[in-house]
Design a protein around this motif. Structure first.
Motif, PDB file in Angstrom:
ATOM      1  N   ASN A 100      18.986  58.223  30.790  1.00  0.00           N
ATOM      2  CA  ASN A 100      17.887  58.983  31.117  1.00  0.00           C
ATOM      3  C   ASN A 100      17.222  58.674  32.294  1.00  0.00           C
ATOM      4  OD1 ASN A 100      17.537  61.110  28.949  1.00  0.00           O
ATOM      5  ND2 ASN A 100      17.441  59.017  27.650  1.00  0.00           N
ATOM      6  N   ALA A 101      17.998  58.016  33.290  1.00  0.00           N
ATOM      7  CA  ALA A 101      17.261  57.288  34.507  1.00  0.00           C
ATOM      8  C   ALA A 101      16.934  58.486  35.449  1.00  0.00           C
ATOM      9  CB  ALA A 101      18.452  56.508  35.203  1.00  0.00           C
ATOM     10  N   ASP A 102      17.643  59.769  35.392  1.00  0.00           N
ATOM     11  CA  ASP A 102      17.369  60.881  36.256  1.00  0.00           C
ATOM     12  C   ASP A 102      16.462  61.970  35.593  1.00  0.00           C
ATOM     13  OD1 ASP A 102      18.811  59.504  38.447  1.00  0.00           O
ATOM     14  OD2 ASP A 102      20.673  60.562  37.718  1.00  0.00           O
ATOM     15  N   THR A 103      16.175  61.759  34.404  1.00  0.00           N
ATOM     16  CA  THR A 103      15.403  62.826  33.595  1.00  0.00           C
ATOM     17  C   THR A 103      13.842  62.634  34.086  1.00  0.00           C
ATOM     18  OG1 THR A 103      16.777  62.438  31.494  1.00  0.00           O
ATOM     19  CG2 THR A 103      14.820  63.498  31.389  1.00  0.00           C
ATOM     20  N   PRO A 104      13.341  63.802  34.592  1.00  0.00           N
ATOM     21  CA  PRO A 104      12.037  63.759  35.164  1.00  0.00           C
ATOM     22  C   PRO A 104      11.065  63.475  34.071  1.00  0.00           C
ATOM     23  CG  PRO A 104      13.334  65.842  35.755  1.00  0.00           C
ATOM     24  CD  PRO A 104      14.071  64.971  34.855  1.00  0.00           C
ATOM     25  N   GLY A 105       9.954  62.811  34.326  1.00  0.00           N
ATOM     26  CA  GLY A 105       8.853  62.428  33.447  1.00  0.00           C
ATOM     27  C   GLY A 105       9.316  61.610  32.151  1.00  0.00           C
ATOM     28  N   TYR A 106      10.770  60.894  32.379  1.00  0.00           N
ATOM     29  CA  TYR A 106      11.122  59.738  31.513  1.00  0.00           C
ATOM     30  C   TYR A 106      10.339  58.357  31.720  1.00  0.00           C
ATOM     31  CZ  TYR A 106      14.257  57.161  28.442  1.00  0.00           C
ATOM     32  OH  TYR A 106      14.558  56.289  27.396  1.00  0.00           O
ATOM     33  N   HIS A 107      10.021  57.992  30.489  1.00  0.00           N
ATOM     34  CA  HIS A 107       9.372  56.296  30.479  1.00  0.00           C
ATOM     35  C   HIS A 107      10.283  55.508  29.643  1.00  0.00           C
ATOM     36  CE1 HIS A 107       5.081  57.216  32.015  1.00  0.00           C
ATOM     37  NE2 HIS A 107       5.289  58.555  31.167  1.00  0.00           N
ATOM     38  N   ARG A 108      10.795  54.531  30.376  1.00  0.00           N
ATOM     39  CA  ARG A 108      11.849  53.727  29.769  1.00  0.00           C
ATOM     40  C   ARG A 108      11.219  53.038  28.400  1.00  0.00           C
ATOM     41  NH1 ARG A 108      11.065  47.795  31.259  1.00  0.00           N
ATOM     42  NH2 ARG A 108      13.248  47.495  30.878  1.00  0.00           N
ATOM     43  N   LYS A 109      12.072  52.993  27.551  1.00  0.00           N
ATOM     44  CA  LYS A 109      11.838  52.325  26.175  1.00  0.00           C
ATOM     45  C   LYS A 109      11.976  50.738  26.292  1.00  0.00           C
ATOM     46  CE  LYS A 109      13.446  56.206  23.678  1.00  0.00           C
ATOM     47  NZ  LYS A 109      14.229  56.596  22.627  1.00  0.00           N
ATOM     48  N   VAL A 110      10.952  50.089  25.692  1.00  0.00           N
ATOM     49  CA  VAL A 110      11.199  48.426  25.826  1.00  0.00           C
ATOM     50  C   VAL A 110      10.646  48.179  24.300  1.00  0.00           C
ATOM     51  CG1 VAL A 110      10.477  48.184  28.156  1.00  0.00           C
ATOM     52  CG2 VAL A 110       8.653  48.444  26.534  1.00  0.00           C
ATOM     53  N   MET A 111      11.329  46.924  23.990  1.00  0.00           N
ATOM     54  CA  MET A 111      11.065  46.405  22.629  1.00  0.00           C
ATOM     55  C   MET A 111      11.093  45.019  22.598  1.00  0.00           C
ATOM     56  SD  MET A 111      14.846  46.805  20.762  1.00  0.00           S
ATOM     57  CE  MET A 111      14.471  45.548  19.601  1.00  0.00           C
ATOM     58  N   SER A 112      10.334  44.470  21.671  1.00  0.00           N
ATOM     59  CA  SER A 112      10.055  43.055  21.497  1.00  0.00           C
ATOM     60  C   SER A 112      10.739  42.760  19.939  1.00  0.00           C
ATOM     61  CB  SER A 112       8.788  42.600  21.422  1.00  0.00           C
ATOM     62  OG  SER A 112       8.114  43.066  20.533  1.00  0.00           O
ATOM     63  N   PHE A 113      10.909  41.163  19.945  1.00  0.00           N
ATOM     64  CA  PHE A 113      11.648  40.805  18.641  1.00  0.00           C
ATOM     65  C   PHE A 113      10.446  40.023  18.092  1.00  0.00           C
ATOM     66  CE2 PHE A 113      15.072  40.819  21.872  1.00  0.00           C
ATOM     67  CZ  PHE A 113      15.910  41.514  21.186  1.00  0.00           C
ATOM     68  N   GLU A 114      10.509  40.194  16.680  1.00  0.00           N
ATOM     69  CA  GLU A 114       9.481  39.484  15.940  1.00  0.00           C
ATOM     70  C   GLU A 114      10.551  38.661  14.930  1.00  0.00           C
ATOM     71  OE1 GLU A 114       7.285  42.697  14.276  1.00  0.00           O
ATOM     72  OE2 GLU A 114       6.210  42.978  16.358  1.00  0.00           O
ATOM     73  N   ARG A 115       9.688  37.575  14.353  1.00  0.00           N
ATOM     74  CA  ARG A 115      10.428  36.819  13.291  1.00  0.00           C
ATOM     75  C   ARG A 115       9.435  37.355  12.250  1.00  0.00           C
ATOM     76  NH1 ARG A 115       9.875  30.285  13.015  1.00  0.00           N
ATOM     77  NH2 ARG A 115      11.077  29.990  10.898  1.00  0.00           N
ATOM     78  N   ALA A 116      10.180  37.713  11.047  1.00  0.00           N
ATOM     79  CA  ALA A 116       9.879  38.102   9.754  1.00  0.00           C
ATOM     80  C   ALA A 116       9.125  36.724   9.109  1.00  0.00           C
ATOM     81  CB  ALA A 116      10.949  38.667   8.815  1.00  0.00           C
ATOM     82  N   MET A 117       7.944  36.893   8.696  1.00  0.00           N
ATOM     83  CA  MET A 117       7.267  35.751   7.952  1.00  0.00           C
ATOM     84  C   MET A 117       7.697  35.484   7.050  1.00  0.00           C
ATOM     85  SD  MET A 117       5.192  34.923  10.305  1.00  0.00           S
ATOM     86  CE  MET A 117       3.782  35.330  11.384  1.00  0.00           C
ATOM     87  N   ASP A 118       8.229  36.084   6.075  1.00  0.00           N
ATOM     88  CA  ASP A 118       8.641  35.665   4.465  1.00  0.00           C
ATOM     89  C   ASP A 118      10.101  35.137   4.681  1.00  0.00           C
ATOM     90  OD1 ASP A 118       9.686  38.185   5.548  1.00  0.00           O
ATOM     91  OD2 ASP A 118       9.693  39.065   3.415  1.00  0.00           O
ATOM     92  N   THR A 119      11.028  35.547   5.653  1.00  0.00           N
ATOM     93  CA  THR A 119      12.346  34.942   5.580  1.00  0.00           C
ATOM     94  C   THR A 119      12.721  34.314   7.020  1.00  0.00           C
ATOM     95  OG1 THR A 119      13.324  37.351   6.700  1.00  0.00           O
ATOM     96  CG2 THR A 119      13.222  37.043   4.257  1.00  0.00           C
ATOM     97  N   GLY A 120      11.913  34.562   7.974  1.00  0.00           N
ATOM     98  CA  GLY A 120      12.191  33.818   9.282  1.00  0.00           C
ATOM     99  C   GLY A 120      13.475  34.498  10.140  1.00  0.00           C
ATOM    100  N   LEU A 121      13.860  35.704   9.646  1.00  0.00           N
ATOM    101  CA  LEU A 121      14.988  36.183  10.307  1.00  0.00           C
ATOM    102  C   LEU A 121      14.263  37.204  11.478  1.00  0.00           C
ATOM    103  CD1 LEU A 121      16.860  38.090   7.260  1.00  0.00           C
ATOM    104  CD2 LEU A 121      17.198  36.087   8.402  1.00  0.00           C
ATOM    105  N   VAL A 122      15.138  37.425  12.360  1.00  0.00           N
ATOM    106  CA  VAL A 122      14.896  38.017  13.644  1.00  0.00           C
ATOM    107  C   VAL A 122      14.942  39.476  13.670  1.00  0.00           C
ATOM    108  CG1 VAL A 122      15.362  38.543  16.233  1.00  0.00           C
ATOM    109  CG2 VAL A 122      15.931  36.366  15.402  1.00  0.00           C
ATOM    110  N   GLU A 123      13.804  40.340  13.834  1.00  0.00           N
ATOM    111  CA  GLU A 123      13.682  41.623  13.622  1.00  0.00           C
ATOM    112  C   GLU A 123      13.218  42.220  14.863  1.00  0.00           C
ATOM    113  OE1 GLU A 123      10.824  42.278  10.819  1.00  0.00           O
ATOM    114  OE2 GLU A 123      12.117  42.019   8.953  1.00  0.00           O
ATOM    115  N   ALA A 124      13.760  43.678  15.150  1.00  0.00           N
ATOM    116  CA  ALA A 124      13.563  44.225  16.307  1.00  0.00           C
ATOM    117  C   ALA A 124      12.026  44.737  16.192  1.00  0.00           C
ATOM    118  CB  ALA A 124      14.270  45.544  16.634  1.00  0.00           C
TER     119      ALA A 124
END
Length: 127
Positions: free
Chosen positions: A32-56
């Motif tokens: 979508n780099a050439d799509t007018p008005g498009y805002h790029r998507k960003v995400m972070s990673f979180e650690r699940a408190m109960d299991t310690g697994l990595v989650e998006a």
């Protein structure tokens, strides 16, 4: 079987899943780099408190300013001949894709190593 081996398989699998999700968002941004008005998507990673697994973490839109493009013939152009482009920078997206790929590969190696150790344990128990 050792709980540590099972845990290492789970940790590696959760890391691979999170990086795969990151790669999906990077490819959407590039598409979508050439799509007018498009805002790029960003995400972070979180650690699940109960299991310690990595989650998006939650996907957020990058609210940095959109690039103003001058093209008087474009259907979205205003009276001055400008319209809002996207805020996707291909250099950043390619760097993010490489980082995600390398992180995915590191988790895959860890998963494979734990799998091999599990297989060796099973072979020892069969004797």
């Amino acid at each position: 079987m050792s709980n540590d081996l099972i845990s290492s398989l789970s940790f590696a699998a959760s890391g691979m899943e999170a990086q795969a999700m990151r790669l999906r968002h990077v490819s959407e941004n590039i598409a979508n780099a050439d799509t007018p008005g498009y805002h790029r998507k960003v995400m972070s990673f979180e650690r699940a408190m109960d299991t310690g697994l990595v989650e998006a973490g939650p996907v957020k839109l990058d609210r940095s300013e959109l690039v103003r493009v001058y093209d008087p013939g474009h259907p979205l152009a205003d009276a001055t001949g400008h319209y809002d482009g996207s805020n996707v920078d291909l250099v950043i997206e390619i760097a993010d894709a490489r980082e995600a790929r390398r992180s995915y590969e590191a988790n895959l190696r860890m998963f494979d190593q734990a799998r091999q150790m599990t297989q060796s344990l099973f072979d020892l128990l069969r004797r």
